[in-house]
Design an enzyme around this catalytic site. Structure first.
Site, PDB file in Angstrom:
ATOM      1  NE  ARG A 219      -5.747   9.058  -2.393  1.00  0.00           N
ATOM      2  CZ  ARG A 219      -4.739   8.557  -1.693  1.00  0.00           C
ATOM      3  NH1 ARG A 219      -4.380   7.305  -1.846  1.00  0.00           N
ATOM      4  NH2 ARG A 219      -4.092   9.303  -0.831  1.00  0.00           N
TER       5      ARG A 219
ATOM      6  NE  ARG B 236       4.858  -1.367   7.104  1.00  0.00           N
ATOM      7  CZ  ARG B 236       4.426  -0.547   6.140  1.00  0.00           C
ATOM      8  NH1 ARG B 236       5.285   0.188   5.470  1.00  0.00           N
ATOM      9  NH2 ARG B 236       3.149  -0.464   5.844  1.00  0.00           N
TER      10      ARG B 236
ATOM     11  NE  ARG C  31       0.693  -0.595  10.524  1.00  0.00           N
ATOM     12  CZ  ARG C  31       0.876   0.557   9.904  1.00  0.00           C
ATOM     13  NH1 ARG C  31       0.826   1.677  10.577  1.00  0.00           N
ATOM     14  NH2 ARG C  31       1.126   0.597   8.607  1.00  0.00           N
TER      15      ARG C  31
ATOM     16  NE  ARG D 202      -2.430  -0.192   1.773  1.00  0.00           N
ATOM     17  CZ  ARG D 202      -1.276  -0.016   2.403  1.00  0.00           C
ATOM     18  NH1 ARG D 202      -0.866  -0.918   3.291  1.00  0.00           N
ATOM     19  NH2 ARG D 202      -0.527   1.035   2.149  1.00  0.00           N
TER      20      ARG D 202
END
Length: 221
Positions: free
Chosen positions: A88, A127, A161, A172
């Site tokens: 990562r 979404r 969400r 993010r």
């Protein structure tokens, strides 16, 4: 083949990782699955990871790396693996290199799924999830419900969400650009990066990836 899969959130890594691993007959190794498996089996590494997570802290690199090492040493990974979500950051990439070198193993390719930032925001922020069953997922643009805000399957309420909000998605992406994207340059210096577009139908992206990996393998023979 031994592959590292990278790309921003919303690039479709999870979907492509499963499909590519199946096509190439190699295990799909994701950090999320590693954590869940070790925690559910109550391994020493799992207990250690859980102690950090329960305290609201990030799991240290050395714990993640130890889990990955253990998984890559399993018999089904003898002929290759696909790493998803690991490494990562550059320090994890360096640790992975050291680990593979100690086992006289080399990576074959780092597959970079490229997608424009605004498309990422559109994909994730659009979404909508059913409150009754989170497996019922819709998208305001790509797969809208027949009636806005109502699940086609069970009639439950559809909602966004918190971590799918545009503001959260952009945060993010910032984390990705700062921490994860530098590993692309790290692996480019080793001549391992294969970049493909992650736009279009899922099947097309999978085929695009397989062809690019095949070319990379042929060139590096």
């Amino acid at each position: 083949m031994r592959i590292v899969l990278v790309g921003p959130p919303g690039a479709g890594k999870g979907t492509q990782a499963v499909r590519l691993a199946e096509k190439l007959a190699i295990p799909h190794i994701s950090t999320g699955d590693l954590f869940r498996a070790n925690i559910s089996r109550q391994t020493e590494l799992g207990k250690l990871a859980k102690s950090y997570m329960d305290a609201g802290n990030l799991v240290p690199d050395e714990v993640t790396i130890a889990m990955a090492k253990d998984r890559m040493e399993q018999p089904d990974a003898e002929n290759g693996f696909l790493l998803d979500g690991f490494p990562r950051n550059v320090s994890q990439a360096e640790a992975l290199d050291a680990l593979l070198e100690s086992e006289s193993i080399t990576l074959d390719a780092v597959l970079d799924l490229e997608v424009p930032e605004e498309e990422v925001v559109k994909r994730i922020a659009g979404r909508r999830i059913c409150r009754n069953d989170s497996s019922h997922v819709f998208h305001v643009t790509y797969s809208p419900a027949k009636q806005e805000g109502v699940c086609d399957v069970c009639g439950g309420e559809l909602y966004q969400r918190d971590d799918d909000s545009e503001e959260t998605v952009r945060k993010r992406l910032e984390v990705y650009h700062t921490q994860t994207e530098p590993i692309i340059d790290y692996y480019k210096a080793q001549g391992l990066v294969v970049t493909i577009s992650s736009l279009g139908p899922v099947d097309e992206i999978t085929q695009r990836a397989l062809e690019a990996l095949k070319r990379e393998k042929a060139e590096n023979k």
